[in-house]
Design a protein around this motif. Structure first.
Motif, PDB file in Angstrom:
ATOM      1  N   GLY A 278     -76.006 -52.225 -55.650  1.00 60.22           N
ATOM      2  CA  GLY A 278     -74.899 -51.988 -56.571  1.00 60.22           C
ATOM      3  C   GLY A 278     -74.986 -50.623 -57.200  1.00 60.22           C
ATOM      4  N   ALA A 279     -76.212 -50.170 -57.527  1.00 62.52           N
ATOM      5  CA  ALA A 279     -76.396 -48.846 -58.115  1.00 62.52           C
ATOM      6  C   ALA A 279     -76.043 -47.744 -57.128  1.00 62.52           C
ATOM      7  N   ILE A 280     -76.465 -47.906 -55.870  1.00 67.79           N
ATOM      8  CA  ILE A 280     -76.137 -46.901 -54.839  1.00 67.79           C
ATOM      9  C   ILE A 280     -74.624 -46.764 -54.693  1.00 67.79           C
ATOM     10  N   LEU A 281     -73.936 -47.887 -54.600  1.00 72.02           N
ATOM     11  CA  LEU A 281     -72.491 -47.864 -54.404  1.00 72.02           C
ATOM     12  C   LEU A 281     -71.787 -47.262 -55.618  1.00 72.02           C
ATOM     13  N   LEU A 282     -72.189 -47.651 -56.815  1.00 70.07           N
ATOM     14  CA  LEU A 282     -71.554 -47.117 -58.014  1.00 70.07           C
ATOM     15  C   LEU A 282     -71.809 -45.622 -58.166  1.00 70.07           C
ATOM     16  N   GLU A 283     -73.020 -45.191 -57.852  1.00 67.95           N
ATOM     17  CA  GLU A 283     -73.338 -43.765 -57.937  1.00 67.95           C
ATOM     18  C   GLU A 283     -72.461 -42.948 -56.980  1.00 67.95           C
ATOM     19  N   GLU A 284     -72.246 -43.466 -55.782  1.00 64.79           N
ATOM     20  CA  GLU A 284     -71.435 -42.734 -54.807  1.00 64.79           C
ATOM     21  C   GLU A 284     -69.971 -42.701 -55.231  1.00 64.79           C
ATOM     22  N   ILE A 285     -69.478 -43.781 -55.813  1.00 69.70           N
ATOM     23  CA  ILE A 285     -68.093 -43.796 -56.306  1.00 69.70           C
ATOM     24  C   ILE A 285     -67.932 -42.800 -57.447  1.00 69.70           C
ATOM     25  N   ILE A 286     -68.925 -42.706 -58.308  1.00 69.76           N
ATOM     26  CA  ILE A 286     -68.871 -41.722 -59.395  1.00 69.76           C
ATOM     27  C   ILE A 286     -68.869 -40.303 -58.827  1.00 69.76           C
ATOM     28  N   ARG A 287     -69.723 -40.070 -57.838  1.00 67.93           N
ATOM     29  CA  ARG A 287     -69.819 -38.723 -57.258  1.00 67.93           C
ATOM     30  C   ARG A 287     -68.520 -38.296 -56.577  1.00 67.93           C
ATOM     31  N   LEU A 288     -67.895 -39.218 -55.843  1.00 68.23           N
ATOM     32  CA  LEU A 288     -66.689 -38.883 -55.103  1.00 68.23           C
ATOM     33  C   LEU A 288     -65.428 -38.949 -55.969  1.00 68.23           C
ATOM     34  N   GLY A 289     -65.366 -39.928 -56.869  1.00 67.24           N
ATOM     35  CA  GLY A 289     -64.143 -40.148 -57.633  1.00 67.24           C
ATOM     36  C   GLY A 289     -64.087 -39.454 -58.976  1.00 67.24           C
ATOM     37  N   MET A 290     -65.243 -39.112 -59.544  1.00 64.95           N
ATOM     38  CA  MET A 290     -65.342 -38.456 -60.852  1.00 64.95           C
ATOM     39  C   MET A 290     -64.477 -39.132 -61.919  1.00 64.95           C
ATOM     40  N   PRO A 291     -64.703 -40.421 -62.174  1.00 66.50           N
ATOM     41  CA  PRO A 291     -63.926 -41.117 -63.199  1.00 66.50           C
ATOM     42  C   PRO A 291     -64.299 -40.646 -64.600  1.00 66.50           C
ATOM     43  N   ARG A 292     -63.392 -40.850 -65.534  1.00 65.26           N
ATOM     44  CA  ARG A 292     -63.653 -40.524 -66.940  1.00 65.26           C
ATOM     45  C   ARG A 292     -64.628 -41.510 -67.553  1.00 65.26           C
ATOM     46  N   GLU A 293     -64.499 -42.779 -67.148  1.00 68.49           N
ATOM     47  CA  GLU A 293     -65.345 -43.833 -67.701  1.00 68.49           C
ATOM     48  C   GLU A 293     -65.407 -44.992 -66.722  1.00 68.49           C
ATOM     49  N   ILE A 294     -66.414 -45.827 -66.905  1.00 68.38           N
ATOM     50  CA  ILE A 294     -66.544 -47.063 -66.142  1.00 68.38           C
ATOM     51  C   ILE A 294     -66.352 -48.212 -67.126  1.00 68.38           C
ATOM     52  N   ALA A 295     -65.396 -49.079 -66.843  1.00 63.61           N
ATOM     53  CA  ALA A 295     -65.127 -50.248 -67.685  1.00 63.61           C
ATOM     54  C   ALA A 295     -65.489 -51.493 -66.895  1.00 63.61           C
ATOM     55  N   VAL A 296     -66.400 -52.276 -67.428  1.00 64.62           N
ATOM     56  CA  VAL A 296     -66.827 -53.491 -66.752  1.00 64.62           C
ATOM     57  C   VAL A 296     -65.829 -54.604 -67.050  1.00 64.62           C
ATOM     58  N   SER A 297     -65.404 -55.300 -66.010  1.00 61.71           N
ATOM     59  CA  SER A 297     -64.437 -56.387 -66.163  1.00 61.71           C
ATOM     60  C   SER A 297     -65.103 -57.730 -65.900  1.00 61.71           C
ATOM     61  N   ALA A 298     -64.923 -58.658 -66.829  1.00 59.44           N
ATOM     62  CA  ALA A 298     -65.385 -60.030 -66.613  1.00 59.44           C
ATOM     63  C   ALA A 298     -64.347 -60.842 -65.858  1.00 59.44           C
ATOM     64  N   LEU A 299     -63.174 -60.264 -65.645  1.00 58.20           N
ATOM     65  CA  LEU A 299     -62.082 -60.951 -64.954  1.00 58.20           C
ATOM     66  C   LEU A 299     -61.914 -60.352 -63.568  1.00 58.20           C
ATOM     67  N   GLY A 300     -61.572 -61.220 -62.620  1.00 63.34           N
ATOM     68  CA  GLY A 300     -61.401 -60.754 -61.256  1.00 63.34           C
ATOM     69  C   GLY A 300     -60.408 -61.604 -60.500  1.00 63.34           C
ATOM     70  N   VAL A 301     -60.788 -62.007 -59.278  1.00 66.83           N
ATOM     71  CA  VAL A 301     -59.878 -62.711 -58.388  1.00 66.83           C
ATOM     72  C   VAL A 301     -59.342 -63.990 -59.018  1.00 66.83           C
TER      73      VAL A 301
END
Length: 507
Positions: A278-301
Motif C-alpha cells: 500500500g505504501a509503494i502504491l501510494l508513494e507512486e501516485i503521489i509522485r505522478l499525480g502531485m495531489p494537494r492532500e490525501i483524504a482517507v475515506s471510510a466509505l467506499g463501494v
C-alpha cells in the motif's frame, strides 16, 4: 411489579426495514447492515472475515480452495444474521478475485446457494463508479481522484461534486502485488510504475487536488500514521495527510519489517503484510499525480451502492445536517428546538455583522441540532459525554477541524466558556478561528437554554439582537421573571467575547 417494555426500539429511525450489503472482496468478505437507505446511513451491524480469496489468483488464475471454503461458511453465517435482524433487502457484490479467477463462476454459484441471494459481479468500471459514489456520499463537495485499493485491484476515477468520471481498474491490489512480485518490494515497485502508465489521464488531473484513499490497506496505513504522529482524534474518515510530509513515513513502512514498526499494534495482524505494498502504491501516485492532500475515506463501494439507490432529491441533502438532524430527533428533548436555535442564532449573527463562510454556517447549523443530545447524562458529565459523542460520532461530510468545533461548542455549552477546561490538542485541531466561533455559539446557547428549557416555540418570542453598540435580549412580559442574575451572568459572558454592553428589555 412487572414493567411492560416496548418491543420497538426507540433509538432507531423510522425509515423502513434494515438493508444489508455483503461485499465479497479479494481479501475479506464483509457484511454491513444499515438502519435503512438514507443520505447518512448508519450501520447497525458490521462484520468481516479475512478469507484471502484473491491470494495467488494473479499467478495461478484460481481461487484457493481453503479461501473458498472460508468464504462460503462466512456467507452462510451472514445470511442467518440478516434473517435475525429482519433485513428486508440483501445486496451481494463480488469484485476482482471472483472476476479474474477461472473458477470464479463456480464459486459464485456456490456462494449464491450459501447466502440465498443473487450476486452481482462488478466490472472494474462499475466498481470504480461505486467507489466514487461512496466518496460523493461521504464528503462535502469532493474534488479530486478516488483511488480504491482492494486485495486484487486498484480503481481510479475522477470526481467533482456529484459528477463522476469514467474509471480505470488495474491489477494493483495488495494481494495481487504480493503474488506477482513474489514478495519482492523492488519488483512490486516496478510493477506499480509500469501499470500506472494506463492511468496517466486520471493522475494528470490529480495535480493540486485531493486524492481520496479508499480501502482497508490504506486505512491501516493511515491508522499507523495517526499512531506515529500522535494525532489526537482517532477517527479515520476525512483524516488528511500532507503528501509532502508523508514520504519519509511511506519509506519507513516499505523498508522496515512490519513487526518492528513502532505502534504497529494499531494495525490488525492480517493487514500488516500488505502495508508495504500500500505504501509503494501510494508513494507512486503521489509522485505522478502531485495531489494537494490525501483524504482517507471510510466509505467506499458499499456506501456508494446505497447512494446509487437514492433519488435525486435525497442525493442533494447535506449528509452532515441529515446525520445531525437524525441524532437530534433521537436524543433531544424537543427536536424542533434545534432548528429554532439555528434560526435564533442566525438572526443574532446577521445583526452583529459577523462574517461567516458557508462552511461555518453549516457547522453552526449542525451544532444547533446537536446542542441537546447529552441531556440524559449526569449534569457533571454532560459536557464530556457530548464532546466524545460528537468527536467520535459516525458523521460524514465533516472534516476533523469541523468535528473539533462541534464537540467544543457543545462542551462549552455545558461546562462554561473557559478554554482551560478542555484539552489543548482538540483546541489545536479546531484552530484559532473555529475555537472562537465555538465559544461564541456556546455563549449563545447558554443564554437560549435558560429561557427556552429546550422547548419549542419559546426562542422566536425572545429575540437576541445587536443594536448599535449594545446587545439586546427582548422578553415578553409573561417571561419577565426569567430576567434573573443567572441570565444576566450569561449575557455578561457574551459581552466579554464581543466587547459590547448588553441589556434585557421587557416588552
Amino acid at each position: 411489579m412487572v414493567l411492560t417494555q416496548r418491543s420497538e426500539a426507540q433509538g432507531r429511525l423510522k425509515i423502513g426495514s434494515p438493508v444489508a450489503i455483503i461485499d465479497i472482496g479479494s481479501n475479506s468478505v464483509r457484511l454491513v447492515a444499515y438502519e435503512g437507505v438514507s443520505r447518512a446511513p448508519t450501520p447497525i451491524y458490521n462484520e468481516k472475515v479475512l478469507c484471502g480469496l484473491g491470494r495467488h489468483v494473479a499467478t495461478t488464475g484460481r481461487l484457493d480452495d481453503d479461501a473458498v471454503d472460508r468464504a462460503l461458511r462466512a456467507l452462510a453465517r451472514f445470511r442467518v444474521l440478516c434473517d435475525t435482524m429482519g433485513v428486508s433487502e440483501i445486496y451481494v457484490l463480488a469484485t476482482a478475485a471472483a472476476r479474474d479467477a477461472s473458477n470464479g463462476p463456480a464459486f459464485l454459484a456456490a456462494a449464491e446457494r450459501a447466502c440465498g441471494c443473487p450476486i452481482e459481479l462488478l466490472s472494474g468500471a462499475k466498481e470504480a463508479q461505486l467507489s466514487a459514489y461512496g466518496v460523493v456520499s461521504g464528503f462535502y463537495r469532493p474534488d479530486g481522484v478516488v483511488g480504491d485499493m482492494g486485495g486484487g485491484s486498484l480503481e481510479l476515477v475522477d470526481v467533482k461534486g456529484d459528477r463522476v468520471g469514467e474509471g480505470v481498474s488495474m491489477p494493483l491490489g495488495g494481494l495481487a502485488l504480493l503474488d506477482l512480485s513474489g514478495g519482492s518490494l523492488k519488483k512490486a515497485q516496478k510493477i506499480v510504475r509500469s501499470t500506472l502508465e494506463r492511468a496517466a489521464g486520471q493522475l494528470e488531473s490529480l495535480h493540486d487536488r485531493t486524492f481520496y484513499a479508499v480501502g482497508g490497506t490504506w486505512r491501516a496505513l493511515a491508522r499507523l500514521h495517526q499512531a506515529v504522529t500522535g494525532y489526537p482524534l482517532h477517527v479515520m474518515h476525512n483524516y488528511i495527510i500532507d503528501p509532502r510530509d508523508s514520504m519519509d513515513f511511506l519509506h519507513l513502512v516499505e523498508e522496515a519489517d512490519a513487526k518492528t514498526l513502532k505502534d504497529i499494534e494499531s494495525v490488525s495482524e492480517a493487514r500488516r503484510p500488505l502495508l508495504a505494498y500500500g505504501a509503494i502504491l501510494l508513494e507512486e501516485i503521489i509522485r505522478l499525480g502531485m495531489p494537494r492532500e490525501i483524504a482517507v475515506s471510510a466509505l467506499g463501494v458499499r456506501e456508494g451502492l446505497l447512494y446509487d439507490k437514492l433519488d435525486q432529491e435525497k442525493r442533494r441533502l447535506d449528509p452532515l445536517l441529515r446525520a445531525a438532524g437524525d441524532l437530534n430527533l433521537l436524543r433531544s428533548r424537543s427536536p424542533r428546538h434545534g432548528e429554532e436555535l439555528w434560526e435564533w442564532t442566525s438572526r443574532f449573527i446577521e445583526s452583529i455583522g459577523l462574517p461567516e463562510t458557508e462552511y461555518e454556517r453549516r457547522l453552526r447549523h449542525a451544532g444547533c441540532l446537536l446542542a441537546d443530545i447529552g441531556w440524559r447524562a449526569h449534569p457533571d458529565y454532560r459536557g464530556e459525554q457530548s464532546l466524545n459523542l460528537i468527536a467520535y460520532g459516525a458523521f460524514v461530510g465533516l472534516d476533523h477541524p469541523g468535528r473539533a468545533y462541534l464537540a467544543l461548542s457543545i462542551f462549552f455549552r455545558h461546562e462554561g466558556l473557559s478554554p482551560d477546561k478542555v484539552g489543548s490538542r482538540i483546541v489545536a485541531l479546531a484552530g484559532p478561528r473555529l475555537m472562537e466561533r465555538a465559544r461564541l455559539l456556546a455563549a449563545l446557547m447558554r443564554i437560549a437554554y435558560p429561557i427556552s428549557v429546550a422547548m419549542e416555540g419559546i426562542l422566536p418570542r425572545a429575540p437576541l439582537v445587536a443594536e448599535d453598540d449594545r446587545i439586546v435580549l427582548r422578553l415578553p412580559s409573561s417571561m419577565a421573571p426569567l430576567a434573573n442574575e443567572r441570565l444576566e451572568g450569561r449575557l455578561k459572558a457574551l459581552t466579554k467575547l464581543l466587547k459590547r454592553s448588553a441589556v434585557i428589555e421587557i416588552e
